[in-house]
Design a protein around this motif. Structure first.
Motif, PDB file in Angstrom:
ATOM      1  N   ARG A  62       0.832  -1.212   0.000  1.00 43.44           N
ATOM      2  CA  ARG A  62       0.000   0.000   0.000  1.00 43.44           C
ATOM      3  C   ARG A  62       0.864   1.258   0.000  1.00 43.44           C
ATOM      4  NH1 ARG A  62      -5.117   0.630   0.812  1.00 43.44           N
ATOM      5  NH2 ARG A  62      -4.765   2.601   1.920  1.00 43.44           N
ATOM      6  N   LEU A  66       0.850   4.034  -2.885  1.00 45.20           N
ATOM      7  CA  LEU A  66       0.261   5.331  -2.555  1.00 45.20           C
ATOM      8  C   LEU A  66       1.288   6.456  -2.451  1.00 45.20           C
ATOM      9  CD1 LEU A  66      -2.421   4.371   0.132  1.00 45.20           C
ATOM     10  CD2 LEU A  66      -2.649   4.503  -2.348  1.00 45.20           C
ATOM     11  N   ASP A 229      -8.116   6.153  -0.381  1.00 45.77           N
ATOM     12  CA  ASP A 229      -6.730   5.905  -0.793  1.00 45.77           C
ATOM     13  C   ASP A 229      -6.076   7.182  -1.315  1.00 45.77           C
ATOM     14  OD1 ASP A 229      -6.843   3.222  -0.120  1.00 45.77           O
ATOM     15  OD2 ASP A 229      -7.547   2.616  -2.100  1.00 45.77           O
ATOM     16  N   TYR A 230      -6.837   7.973  -2.065  1.00 41.75           N
ATOM     17  CA  TYR A 230      -6.262   9.205  -2.607  1.00 41.75           C
ATOM     18  C   TYR A 230      -5.952  10.198  -1.484  1.00 41.75           C
ATOM     19  CZ  TYR A 230      -5.266  12.770  -6.090  1.00 41.75           C
ATOM     20  OH  TYR A 230      -4.629  13.709  -6.877  1.00 41.75           O
ATOM     21  N   GLU A 232      -5.190   9.420   1.554  1.00 42.39           N
ATOM     22  CA  GLU A 232      -3.996   8.931   2.246  1.00 42.39           C
ATOM     23  C   GLU A 232      -2.741   9.250   1.448  1.00 42.39           C
ATOM     24  OE1 GLU A 232      -2.265   4.859   4.393  1.00 42.39           O
ATOM     25  OE2 GLU A 232      -4.209   4.822   3.365  1.00 42.39           O
ATOM     26  N   TRP A 296      -6.569   5.540 -10.545  1.00 38.97           N
ATOM     27  CA  TRP A 296      -7.079   5.266  -9.201  1.00 38.97           C
ATOM     28  C   TRP A 296      -8.288   4.347  -9.206  1.00 38.97           C
ATOM     29  CZ3 TRP A 296      -4.653   6.357  -4.734  1.00 38.97           C
ATOM     30  CH2 TRP A 296      -3.485   7.124  -4.849  1.00 38.97           C
ATOM     31  N   ASP A 300      -6.686  -0.873  -6.269  1.00 38.02           N
ATOM     32  CA  ASP A 300      -6.670  -2.156  -5.551  1.00 38.02           C
ATOM     33  C   ASP A 300      -5.875  -3.201  -6.325  1.00 38.02           C
ATOM     34  OD1 ASP A 300      -8.169  -1.139  -3.477  1.00 38.02           O
ATOM     35  OD2 ASP A 300     -10.090  -1.832  -4.276  1.00 38.02           O
ATOM     36  N   ILE A 303      -2.188  -2.447  -5.876  1.00 37.64           N
ATOM     37  CA  ILE A 303      -1.705  -2.874  -4.559  1.00 37.64           C
ATOM     38  C   ILE A 303      -1.514  -4.391  -4.527  1.00 37.64           C
ATOM     39  CG2 ILE A 303      -2.330  -3.049  -2.111  1.00 37.64           C
ATOM     40  CD1 ILE A 303      -3.698  -0.305  -2.426  1.00 37.64           C
TER      41      ILE A 303
END
Length: 834
Positions: A62, A66, A229-230, A232, A296, A300, A303
């Motif tokens: 992750r 990210l 996620d964005y 973060e 984006w 998933d 990742i």
């Protein structure tokens, strides 16, 4: 006009419709950020602590996707360790076996070795700023991502400054509002970023952060599922300041209060993306937004791909761990010589710090009459400490906890413990006056009109200071808590527990003595020995102090506990509980200077003649032990081992007093393991990389002490271990960079490397590298407990955090089974395979 109105209506509709969704996404993103403590309270932190609910490789995947962060050691580091024999083929083979035991694994040894030739193929997802910035223009002007980080970082430095700037900026009390005002007032942004219409868009920024987030999301047109996620990823792009904002929030937890600074920082960072999107040409914006959504939408999948790619790195991490564990396990299985039963004259209780072990080993070799023990360096005293003449309430306990007991300096008469209110008031007023004068003097040097006149008038007065930098003195360490304190008061200025009645003190004392294993096994003289580092001109000086005392010296805790245990009323209360302290037993506090390995005793005027005689004898033993240790340590610091003890000590002191010295000592570098068990398990073994905590399961039938140790010191050592690990494996994001380039922010918040960029957190490179290569070896902590399997398993079952640490790969847990070793594996115990 109609189009603009329609757009505003659309944005308002988004805010109304998705208010709960973006707030939930914001909360999830902020929940992953671990605090970074200030420089003067350098609590060692596991920066991944708030992510330990996931397996370590999933966290690594992750963070890589990210933010291009690195959890495992870099492959070039592993390549060097493989070439130098830190890991062997046998270690790698065993790592592959352990990986296969956790699930299907088709990776071979040859594949692992071949992968060391280059970095892992993991693609980090782009932020909108990366897609908007023109690749050609980026080389001709300031890259936009770097510009955003710089601008936000400078704003944060100004906003949070409370101690350094004489002229403080005024503005909105909230971080977002302050940032927005700074943006509107900075008329050079357009030119620096090469965007002529930027200021017009900045002036359209919403006034409040709760309006800015939905407004910005409307510009990004990002799918709702990608928001957490964005968000973060945006926080990771300015991780240093995010960690500082998280620290502000951490401090408000005891009062059940919330702090908006971290969410405000996210609003600022998100709004920057939206402003840039609105400032570029429409065609470029449309292309970038399309690419952003495409990237984006598949985060998933990215990742998952990174998780698969990083399996090799997890295996190499395991092999590196095993390379250490092989020799470590051999030491643990080696039978120590049987020691003759000797009733100790002195018990010296040290911190569990790895640097204490050298001193303990030397003392035991020099005098059989001393028994050494190890206990967490705050000595069970969860205090906040107020030095004389100040109003500070300085926490002196592990960063995981919050202080609940007040300790304050008082001045007494010679040989007395009762506070002398008149002497205390006089000494406090005098010290406060001297400190205020010093602040005024320093303030004069900073005013703009003093730039030349001050140097002309008073510059000659600095010749002595310059001389001391050229030729550092050989003076011993001076406590900053006693600076500007008259010599007549210094010896009788004592830290005393405040606000507790006798019953509360008795309960506290009984719990501490039981946890230490000193209920009924007390020597005539018991020394609680805290520790501290000694360095000059070192922004990260507190990283050399006690990690169990909030990165502060541990003498206040040691002395306060000793004074409390010497109280006749406390002893009478303990006797009523069945805990009788012999009349001849006396407690005292001391301090171990880990930079020079000198020991200083305190409150000597309170010792009766027999105890004072024992201290004098012990003082000589400490002196001889310090010389032994300095001879061990000198080669690791590139120092000459002088045959004369006094000359070698002077060299160490000069090194500590040298303002140009970037590496006064190694601190906890190369820490690797933690043993919870009786001294017999560690005596006469070279365990300089190991934290040690005394514990005897025979005297803990209900495992209450075991639970305290697993939920206290074991978690603290995990934080310590991972701070060094993270600073080595990702020095860009979790390391403080080069000390030579440091500029301190607000006198204590943190440092910039140079004049800008993100706030640098973690450890500086001089604490981890010897200048030729990495000195620290980033292995995961191996914890060894000498306790029944059922007792350890039961404690783990009661605490989710322990299950996560053990089951998700954040540490290794072993135990003794007789003289054999077992490892914890998903609720069961298996033989240690090395």
């Amino acid at each position: 006009m109609q189009a603009q109105t329609a757009q505003r209506l659309s944005e308002t509709s988004l805010a109304d419709r998705d208010d709960g969704a973006w707030q939930q996404a914001l909360a999830l993103a902020c929940a992953g950020i671990m605090p970074a403590w200030p420089l003067d309270q350098a609590v060692a932190v596991n920066p991944h602590w708030r992510r330990i609910g996931m397996p370590i490789r999933r966290v690594a995947a992750r963070l890589a996707v990210l933010g291009d962060f690195h959890v495992f050691p870099a492959r070039d580091m592993m390549r060097q360790a493989w070439a130098t024999g830190e890991m062997t083929g046998e270690d790698l083979a065993l790592a592959l076996q352990l990986q296969a035991s956790m699930g299907p694994c088709s990776v071979t040894q040859d594949h692992c070795v071949a992968q060391l030739a280059g970095p892992a193929r993991v693609r980090s997802e782009p932020l909108l700023v990366d897609l908007l910035d023109d690749a050609v223009q980026r080389n001709r002007r300031w890259p936009w991502r770097a510009a955003i980080v710089f601008q936000l970082s400078q704003v944060c430095a100004t906003y949070f400054d409370r101690h350094q700037a004489d002229w403080r900026a005024v503005g909105s009390p909230g971080l977002y509002g302050f940032w927005r005002e700074s943006m509107v007032g900075d008329h050079g942004l357009s030119a620096r970023l090469g965007l002529s219409g930027l200021m017009a868009q900045i002036r359209q920024l919403p006034l409040q952060p709760e309006q800015a987030i939905p407004w910005a999301l409307a510009q990004l047109e990002l799918d709702q599922g990608a928001w957490p996620d964005y968000f973060e990823a945006l926080l990771l792009s300015i991780n240093g300041w995010a960690a500082w904002c998280a620290y502000i929030g951490w401090q408000k937890i005891p009062a059940a209060q919330e702090d908006a600074r971290l969410s405000d920082l996210l609003a600022c960072r998100l709004a920057w993306e939206a402003v840039l999107a609105k400032a570029v040409p429409a065609a470029a914006r449309k292309t970038a937004l399309t690419a952003l959504n495409a990237s984006w939408h598949e985060v998933d999948q990215r990742i998952a791909e990174a998780d698969d790619a990083l399996i090799v790195d997890e295996i190499w991490q395991c092999a590196l761990d095993i390379g250490f564990q092989r020799g470590f396990a051999q030491l643990l299985r080696t039978s120590a010589p049987i020691q003759p039963a000797v009733v100790p004259e002195v018990q010296a209780v040290f911190c569990i710090d790895t640097r204490s072990e050298r001193m303990r080993r030397a003392l035991e070799a020099l005098w059989p009459g001393v028994q050494t023990r190890a206990f967490a360096g705050f000595f069970g005293m969860p205090i906040h400490y107020t030095p004389l003449g100040t109003n500070v309430r300085r926490p002196q306990l592990p960063g995981l906890a919050y202080p609940s007991i007040a300790v304050q300096d008082v001045v007494t008469a010679f040989g007395e413990t009762g506070a002398d209110e008149i002497r205390t008031a006089q000494a406090s007023a005098a010290r406060r006056h001297h400190l205020a004068q010093e602040d005024q003097w320093l303030g004069l040097t900073r005013w703009p009109n003093a730039t030349f006149s001050f140097v002309e008038a008073f510059g000659v007065g600095y010749l002595g200071k310059i001389a001391r930098w050229i030729r550092p003195s050989a003076k011993s360490r001076t406590s900053e808590d006693q600076q500007r304190l008259f010599a007549a008061h210094r010896g009788q200025c004592r830290p005393m527990v405040m606000g507790l009645d006798i019953a509360q003190k008795v309960t506290l004392a009984a719990d501490i003595l039981h946890t230490m294993g000193l209920d009924d096994r007390l020597a005539p003289l018991v020394i609680f020995c805290g520790h501290a580092g000694h360095s000059t001109n070192n922004a990260h000086a507190s990283t050399l102090d006690c990690g169990a005392c909030h990165g502060r010296p541990g003498d206040a805790n040691a002395r306060a506990l000793a004074l409390m245990l010497n109280d006749d009323q406390v002893r009478a209360g303990l006797q009523q509980l069945g805990l009788k302290i012999p009349a001849e037993t006396v407690f005292m506090g001391a301090l171990h200077n880990t930079t020079t390995d000198e020991i200083t005793g305190f409150d000597l005027d309170l010792l009766p003649p027999t105890a004072l005689a024992r201290w004098k004898k012990m003082e000589q033993v400490f002196t001889d032990a310090g010389d032994r240790i300095r001879r061990e340590r000198a080669p690791t610091l590139g120092m000459e081992v002088r045959p004369d003890a006094a000359s070698l000590l002077r060299d160490f002191r000069r090194r500590a007093n040298d303002g140009s010295q970037t590496r006064p000592e190694w601190g906890l570098t190369r820490n690797a393991a933690f043993i919870i068990g009786p001294r017999e398990r560690s005596r006469d073994r070279l365990l300089d990389r190991v934290y040690l905590h005394d514990y005897d399961a025979r005297f803990d039938p209900d495992s209450r002490v075991l639970e305290q140790l697993m939920m206290g010191p074991m978690l603290v050592t995990n934080w310590l271990s991972w701070q060094y690990h993270a600073s080595s494996c990702d020095p860009l994001h979790y390391g403080a960079g080069n000390k030579v380039l440091h500029n301190v922010v607000d006198g204590h918040i943190g440092v910039f490397e140079g004049n800008g960029g993100d706030l640098r957190i973690g450890l500086p490179q001089q604490s981890l590298s010897d200048g030729q290569g990495w000195y620290h070896q980033p292995v995961r902590l191996t914890v060894v407990i000498d306790a029944p399997a059922d007792a350890i398993t039961a404690v783990i079952a009661r605490h989710t955090v322990l299950q996560q640490l053990c089951d998700h790969g954040w540490m290794w847990l072993w135990r003794y089974e007789g003289n054999a070793l077992q490892r914890y594996a998903q609720g069961g115990w298996l033989p240690v395979p090395v």
